[in-house]
Design a protein around this motif. Structure first.
Motif, PDB file in Angstrom:
ATOM      1  N   PRO A  59       0.822  -1.203   0.000  1.00 42.38           N
ATOM      2  CA  PRO A  59       0.000   0.000   0.000  1.00 42.38           C
ATOM      3  C   PRO A  59       0.863   1.263   0.000  1.00 42.38           C
ATOM      4  O   PRO A  59       2.077   1.205   0.235  1.00 42.38           O
ATOM      5  CB  PRO A  59      -0.796  -0.116   1.304  1.00 42.38           C
ATOM      6  CG  PRO A  59       0.045  -0.955   2.190  1.00 42.38           C
ATOM      7  CD  PRO A  59       0.830  -1.874   1.291  1.00 42.38           C
ATOM      8  N   HIS A  60       0.238   2.388  -0.250  1.00 41.00           N
ATOM      9  CA  HIS A  60       0.919   3.679  -0.162  1.00 41.00           C
ATOM     10  C   HIS A  60       1.426   3.852   1.271  1.00 41.00           C
ATOM     11  O   HIS A  60       0.754   3.435   2.217  1.00 41.00           O
ATOM     12  CB  HIS A  60      -0.063   4.797  -0.540  1.00 41.00           C
ATOM     13  CG  HIS A  60       0.606   6.107  -0.745  1.00 41.00           C
ATOM     14  ND1 HIS A  60       0.883   6.955   0.302  1.00 41.00           N
ATOM     15  CD2 HIS A  60       1.066   6.709  -1.869  1.00 41.00           C
ATOM     16  CE1 HIS A  60       1.483   8.029  -0.155  1.00 41.00           C
ATOM     17  NE2 HIS A  60       1.605   7.912  -1.473  1.00 41.00           N
ATOM     18  N   PRO A  61       2.603   4.475   1.470  1.00 39.16           N
ATOM     19  CA  PRO A  61       3.151   4.593   2.828  1.00 39.16           C
ATOM     20  C   PRO A  61       2.283   5.416   3.790  1.00 39.16           C
ATOM     21  O   PRO A  61       2.395   5.251   5.004  1.00 39.16           O
ATOM     22  CB  PRO A  61       4.524   5.242   2.627  1.00 39.16           C
ATOM     23  CG  PRO A  61       4.509   5.809   1.266  1.00 39.16           C
ATOM     24  CD  PRO A  61       3.520   5.002   0.474  1.00 39.16           C
ATOM     25  N   LYS A  62       1.409   6.274   3.277  1.00 35.26           N
ATOM     26  CA  LYS A  62       0.513   7.026   4.161  1.00 35.26           C
ATOM     27  C   LYS A  62      -0.666   6.173   4.623  1.00 35.26           C
ATOM     28  O   LYS A  62      -1.495   6.621   5.391  1.00 35.26           O
ATOM     29  CB  LYS A  62       0.007   8.285   3.466  1.00 35.26           C
ATOM     30  CG  LYS A  62       1.086   9.326   3.294  1.00 35.26           C
ATOM     31  CD  LYS A  62       0.519  10.604   2.709  1.00 35.26           C
ATOM     32  CE  LYS A  62       1.617  11.638   2.618  1.00 35.26           C
ATOM     33  NZ  LYS A  62       1.143  12.889   2.028  1.00 35.26           N
ATOM     34  N   ASN A  63      -0.730   4.924   4.130  1.00 38.17           N
ATOM     35  CA  ASN A  63      -1.790   3.983   4.477  1.00 38.17           C
ATOM     36  C   ASN A  63      -3.184   4.562   4.199  1.00 38.17           C
ATOM     37  O   ASN A  63      -4.118   4.374   4.969  1.00 38.17           O
ATOM     38  CB  ASN A  63      -1.663   3.518   5.925  1.00 38.17           C
ATOM     39  CG  ASN A  63      -2.420   2.221   6.170  1.00 38.17           C
ATOM     40  OD1 ASN A  63      -2.523   1.373   5.281  1.00 38.17           O
ATOM     41  ND2 ASN A  63      -2.966   2.067   7.344  1.00 38.17           N
ATOM     42  N   LYS A  64      -3.289   5.275   3.095  1.00 38.79           N
ATOM     43  CA  LYS A  64      -4.565   5.826   2.631  1.00 38.79           C
ATOM     44  C   LYS A  64      -4.985   5.049   1.395  1.00 38.79           C
ATOM     45  O   LYS A  64      -4.172   4.400   0.752  1.00 38.79           O
ATOM     46  CB  LYS A  64      -4.419   7.312   2.275  1.00 38.79           C
ATOM     47  CG  LYS A  64      -3.936   8.176   3.406  1.00 38.79           C
ATOM     48  CD  LYS A  64      -5.038   8.471   4.371  1.00 38.79           C
ATOM     49  CE  LYS A  64      -4.552   9.438   5.433  1.00 38.79           C
ATOM     50  NZ  LYS A  64      -5.429   9.556   6.538  1.00 38.79           N
TER      51      LYS A  64
END
Length: 95
Positions: A59-64
């Motif tokens: 996933p994207h590192p911002k966990n969005k």
């Protein structure tokens, strides 16, 4: 399986979970062995489970719910996870 018979596909999902049934039909009807998926929009709490396939996701590192990638591989193929790359500008998996 002879490598010349390996069927590899790419799929820009723009959110894979909402298209799971369509994606599963695609994998099965086209007899895809490995699928490289971009824009999965999954988070650390999202999971894509497809019968007879193993899913590796980053996933994207911002966990969005944006960005992200996944590699979907038939269970019958020998493979192993080497690493994940999880940066703002790229999310990938090395198998």
């Amino acid at each position: 399986m002879d490598l010349k018979d390996l069927r590899i596909a790419t799929w820009n999902a723009n959110g894979i979970l909402g298209k799971k049934e369509e994606f599963e039909v695609f994998l099965n009807t086209q007899k895809i062995d490995v699928c490289l998926v971009s824009e999965t929009h999954m988070t650390n709490k999202s999971h894509l489970i497809i019968n007879k396939y193993k899913t590796y996701q980053t996933p994207h590192p911002k966990n969005k719910a944006f960005g992200g990638s996944a590699v979907i591989i038939k269970d019958s193929l020998a493979h192993s996870l080497l690493c994940h790359v999880q940066k703002e500008e790229i999310q990938s998996i090395v198998i």
